[in-house]
Design a protein around this motif. Structure first.
Motif, PDB file in Angstrom:
ATOM      1  N   LEU A 164       5.059  64.521  -0.444  1.00 54.00           N
ATOM      2  CA  LEU A 164       5.586  65.030  -1.708  1.00 54.00           C
ATOM      3  C   LEU A 164       4.785  66.247  -2.150  1.00 54.00           C
ATOM      4  N   ARG A 165       5.468  67.168  -2.817  1.00 51.50           N
ATOM      5  CA  ARG A 165       4.801  68.378  -3.283  1.00 51.50           C
ATOM      6  C   ARG A 165       5.350  68.769  -4.648  1.00 51.50           C
ATOM      7  N   GLY A 166       4.699  69.744  -5.231  1.00 55.91           N
ATOM      8  CA  GLY A 166       5.216  70.400  -6.414  1.00 55.91           C
ATOM      9  C   GLY A 166       5.347  69.503  -7.621  1.00 55.91           C
ATOM     10  N   GLU A 167       6.442  69.694  -8.353  1.00 55.80           N
ATOM     11  CA  GLU A 167       6.621  69.045  -9.643  1.00 55.80           C
ATOM     12  C   GLU A 167       6.717  67.529  -9.515  1.00 55.80           C
ATOM     13  N   LEU A 168       7.349  67.031  -8.462  1.00 55.26           N
ATOM     14  CA  LEU A 168       7.491  65.588  -8.291  1.00 55.26           C
ATOM     15  C   LEU A 168       6.132  64.924  -8.139  1.00 55.26           C
ATOM     16  N   LEU A 169       5.265  65.524  -7.347  1.00 51.99           N
ATOM     17  CA  LEU A 169       3.915  64.985  -7.186  1.00 51.99           C
ATOM     18  C   LEU A 169       3.150  65.062  -8.503  1.00 51.99           C
ATOM     19  N   ALA A 170       3.383  66.127  -9.256  1.00 56.13           N
ATOM     20  CA  ALA A 170       2.711  66.269 -10.556  1.00 56.13           C
ATOM     21  C   ALA A 170       3.154  65.167 -11.518  1.00 56.13           C
ATOM     22  N   TRP A 171       4.423  64.788 -11.475  1.00 59.38           N
ATOM     23  CA  TRP A 171       4.913  63.711 -12.332  1.00 59.38           C
ATOM     24  C   TRP A 171       4.223  62.385 -11.966  1.00 59.38           C
ATOM     25  N   ILE A 172       4.088  62.129 -10.669  1.00 58.06           N
ATOM     26  CA  ILE A 172       3.417  60.903 -10.228  1.00 58.06           C
ATOM     27  C   ILE A 172       1.974  60.900 -10.711  1.00 58.06           C
ATOM     28  N   GLN A 173       1.309  62.034 -10.592  1.00 55.18           N
ATOM     29  CA  GLN A 173      -0.072  62.127 -11.059  1.00 55.18           C
ATOM     30  C   GLN A 173      -0.161  61.926 -12.572  1.00 55.18           C
ATOM     31  N   PHE A 174       0.840  62.433 -13.306  1.00 61.87           N
ATOM     32  CA  PHE A 174       0.879  62.237 -14.757  1.00 61.87           C
ATOM     33  C   PHE A 174       0.985  60.750 -15.091  1.00 61.87           C
ATOM     34  N   ILE A 175       1.866  60.037 -14.395  1.00 65.82           N
ATOM     35  CA  ILE A 175       2.020  58.593 -14.628  1.00 65.82           C
ATOM     36  C   ILE A 175       0.697  57.880 -14.377  1.00 65.82           C
ATOM     37  N   ASN A 176       0.022  58.254 -13.287  1.00 67.24           N
ATOM     38  CA  ASN A 176      -1.227  57.574 -12.929  1.00 67.24           C
ATOM     39  C   ASN A 176      -2.358  57.862 -13.917  1.00 67.24           C
ATOM     40  N   ARG A 177      -2.254  58.943 -14.672  1.00 71.16           N
ATOM     41  CA  ARG A 177      -3.302  59.255 -15.645  1.00 71.16           C
ATOM     42  C   ARG A 177      -3.168  58.462 -16.943  1.00 71.16           C
ATOM     43  N   ASN A 229       5.628  55.182   1.247  1.00 75.59           N
ATOM     44  CA  ASN A 229       6.573  55.128   2.359  1.00 75.59           C
ATOM     45  C   ASN A 229       7.046  53.696   2.555  1.00 75.59           C
ATOM     46  N   ALA A 230       8.359  53.487   2.485  1.00 74.34           N
ATOM     47  CA  ALA A 230       8.912  52.139   2.524  1.00 74.34           C
ATOM     48  C   ALA A 230       8.818  51.498   3.900  1.00 74.34           C
ATOM     49  N   ASP A 231       8.544  52.294   4.928  1.00 74.52           N
ATOM     50  CA  ASP A 231       8.432  51.760   6.287  1.00 74.52           C
ATOM     51  C   ASP A 231       6.994  51.492   6.693  1.00 74.52           C
ATOM     52  N   THR A 232       6.058  52.335   6.222  1.00 77.46           N
ATOM     53  CA  THR A 232       4.677  52.240   6.713  1.00 77.46           C
ATOM     54  C   THR A 232       3.688  51.732   5.678  1.00 77.46           C
ATOM     55  N   GLY A 233       4.034  51.782   4.391  1.00 74.98           N
ATOM     56  CA  GLY A 233       3.095  51.372   3.356  1.00 74.98           C
ATOM     57  C   GLY A 233       2.018  52.403   3.069  1.00 74.98           C
ATOM     58  N   MET A 234       2.225  53.648   3.490  1.00 77.11           N
ATOM     59  CA  MET A 234       1.240  54.708   3.260  1.00 77.11           C
ATOM     60  C   MET A 234       1.770  55.683   2.207  1.00 77.11           C
ATOM     61  N   PRO A 235       0.899  56.180   1.320  1.00 79.14           N
ATOM     62  CA  PRO A 235       1.338  57.142   0.310  1.00 79.14           C
ATOM     63  C   PRO A 235       1.705  58.475   0.940  1.00 79.14           C
ATOM     64  N   LEU A 236       2.730  59.089   0.408  1.00 77.92           N
ATOM     65  CA  LEU A 236       3.220  60.366   0.915  1.00 77.92           C
ATOM     66  C   LEU A 236       2.555  61.507   0.155  1.00 77.92           C
ATOM     67  N   GLY A 237       1.244  61.591   0.273  1.00 83.36           N
ATOM     68  CA  GLY A 237       0.497  62.598  -0.464  1.00 83.36           C
ATOM     69  C   GLY A 237       0.081  62.136  -1.839  1.00 83.36           C
ATOM     70  N   GLY A 238       0.687  61.089  -2.317  1.00 84.90           N
ATOM     71  CA  GLY A 238       0.391  60.503  -3.611  1.00 84.90           C
ATOM     72  C   GLY A 238       1.452  59.478  -3.933  1.00 84.90           C
ATOM     73  N   ALA A 239       1.078  58.455  -4.689  1.00 84.69           N
ATOM     74  CA  ALA A 239       2.036  57.413  -5.050  1.00 84.69           C
ATOM     75  C   ALA A 239       1.618  56.798  -6.377  1.00 84.69           C
ATOM     76  N   VAL A 240       2.573  56.230  -7.067  1.00 86.81           N
ATOM     77  CA  VAL A 240       2.322  55.578  -8.348  1.00 86.81           C
ATOM     78  C   VAL A 240       1.504  54.314  -8.128  1.00 86.81           C
ATOM     79  N   HIS A 241       0.487  54.129  -8.942  1.00 87.91           N
ATOM     80  CA  HIS A 241      -0.294  52.890  -8.945  1.00 87.91           C
ATOM     81  C   HIS A 241       0.335  51.941  -9.966  1.00 87.91           C
ATOM     82  N   ALA A 242       1.064  50.957  -9.485  1.00 87.16           N
ATOM     83  CA  ALA A 242       1.775  50.036 -10.365  1.00 87.16           C
ATOM     84  C   ALA A 242       0.965  48.769 -10.605  1.00 87.16           C
ATOM     85  N   ALA A 243       1.169  48.183 -11.778  1.00 91.48           N
ATOM     86  CA  ALA A 243       0.600  46.864 -12.055  1.00 91.48           C
ATOM     87  C   ALA A 243       1.468  45.786 -11.436  1.00 91.48           C
TER      88      ALA A 243
END
Length: 483
Positions: free
Chosen positions: A119-132, A147-161
């Motif tokens: 992920l890049r650009g604005e979408l990644l920035a939104w994810i980072q905003f949520i995580n803050r 990534n729904a197949d590998t369980g690895m973040p695509l450059g960044g991912a939401v940290h959910a409770a």
């Protein structure tokens, strides 16, 4: 699978989306009953559509709902209708700049299971905003950016409770780094009554009830010869603990006779205090005719002594469990056998595949399949979401916890698998059953004492209990010799 469910239950995709939104609303009411102010982040796909349905339901129930729309859904998909219904209910869509105050809960409905590139650009920035934001997050189907197949973040991912996933569990929720992002994982299959559609194709999620079916009560006339003979070879200079742990694990999982071969300087430490362990003087031809199963590797070492013993062990052609330094020797001289179980952790897997640990972790499913293809037999890839493959099928074991991040745990697993093989389980079943018993024993310890400070030898008490499912499941007075 969504299409199968739609066809079987004679509903539209939008009706299925409404079920998902309702399941989300029920989940947040149960998990966060005092939450009244919601920020719902909606993407342009059907994952965002689930968010719009939730937003409408929450608004009608009197919640303070702010929907933050990343983009409008394209025409003709269910998410477009969900957004329209939200707006018709008096809702509105905002941007990040319009948010104010602090919500009680954030709903992540930005991305679903589709993305597979960084992920890049604005979408990644939104994810980072949520995580803050210092508030809990409920992820819709999967944390955005994972990534729904590998369980690895695509450059960044939401940290959910917590994550509420739909229809079926996705492979990427159960392995890789998923546990650091999903929080508590829940499943809503979106069925309305029984529905005849398939589960995860080709992937078996192990459960204790399932493996217990392989652990039959022993005949009342059973003797030690019926329960299998295990020989374990390892314990090089300065490393007595690994082979001792593996040997005792084999005993506690039911092997009838257990012999250990180790370096002479370790003999006193290995055999002290456990008289049930038998002593093996050398790896001669007649010695290697004795066992039903051979365990190679725990504490073997990478020095000249270890190499010599590895060459002796290769002359054995019965069932083998290959672990630890034996895997490192195998990586130097690759060969294929169909009657062994290999149990690498990601570092050992990387050496076997001549790549890096990061490469292995980036797609654990591909790694375990390639290992099996190159080396044959059954491969058990350790780590969060342990994977087992025999080339035809893959199982995943979700038991276990971070308390197992301590020395000797892998050695215990080797002993467990060997004991199960010695008692007659096929290679794949023994590996699956062994991983499950291993992880579940650790979970039982963590329930009572916590994760930090857990020792590999702590598992022995629970291993014996779990290896007798009739007694474990039906009470301490259950007769293990009767059905």
């Amino acid at each position: 699978m969504e299409q199968q469910l739609v066809a079987v239950q004679h509903v539209s995709m939008y009706q299925l989306m409404q079920r998902a939104g309702d399941a989300l609303f029920q989940a947040l009411q149960l998990r966060w009953p005092s939450a009244r102010h919601l920020w719902i982040f909606c993407g342009k796909g059907n994952n965002g559509g689930d968010g719009y349905v939730l937003a409408r339901l929450a608004k009608l129930a009197g919640y303070n709902v702010e929907v933050v729309a990343f983009d409008e859904p394209p025409p003709g998909i269910p998410a477009e209708q969900a957004r329209r219904d939200w707006l018709n209910a008096g809702g509105k869509c905002s941007g990040l700049h319009t948010l104010h105050g602090k919500p009680d809960l954030i709903i992540d409905a930005l991305l679903g299971i589709g993305p597979s590139t960084p992920l890049r650009g604005e979408l990644l920035a939104w994810i980072q905003f949520i995580n803050r934001q210092a508030v809990p997050v409920l992820a819709v189907d999967i944390p955005s950016g994972l990534n729904a197949d590998t369980g690895m973040p695509l450059g960044g991912a939401v940290h959910a409770a917590a994550t509420l996933t739909f229809v079926a569990l996705k492979c990427g929720l159960l392995t890789g780094l998923a546990a650091d992002y999903t929080g508590d994982l829940y499943l809503s299959d979106l069925k309305n009554g029984a529905a005849g559609y398939c589960d995860i194709g080709g992937i078996h999620i192990m459960s204790y009830d399932r493996v217990a079916q392989s652990l039959f009560p022993r005949p009342r006339t059973a003797h030690k010869g019926d329960c299998g003979k295990v020989l374990l070879a390892g314990g090089g200079p300065g490393m007595p603990g690994a082979i001792r742990l593996a040997g005792e694990a084999a005993l506690r999982t039911g092997a009838g006779l257990v012999k250990i071969f180790c370096h002479p300087e370790n003999r006193q430490l290995v055999f002290s205090g456990r008289p049930e362990l038998m002593f093996c003087h050398e790896l001669a031809a007649d010695t290697l005719c004795w066992p039903d199963v051979l365990v190679a590797g725990p504490g073997l070492g990478l020095d000249e002594w270890g190499q010599q013993q590895w060459q002796h062990l290769l002359s054995y052609h019965g069932k083998m469990v290959v672990d630890a330094d034996a895997l490192n020797w195998l990586a130097q001289e690759p060969q294929v056998r169909h009657n062994w179980v290999l149990t690498p952790h990601p570092g050992e897997a990387a050496r076997l595949l001549q790549c890096t640990s990061a490469d292995v972790q980036s797609d654990r499913f591909a790694a375990v399949q390639e290992l099996q293809h190159r080396y044959g037999g059954v491969v058990l890839l350790k780590g969060f979401g342990t994977l087992i493959s025999d080339g035809k099928q893959i199982a995943i074991c979700t038991e276990g916890n971070p308390g197992m991040a301590s020395g000797g745990m892998g050695d215990v697993l080797s002993g467990i698998i060997a004991a199960l093989l010695a008692q007659g389980l096929p290679l794949y079943d023994a590996a699956c059953c062994g991983a499950l018993l291993h992880g579940k024993a650790a979970n039982e310890i963590a329930k009572e004492h916590g994760e930090r400070g857990m020792l590999a030898s702590d598992l022995f008490f629970w291993l014996q209990k779990l290896a007798n499912p009739q007694r474990y499941q039906h009470g301490k007075n259950a007769d293990t010799n009767s059905q």
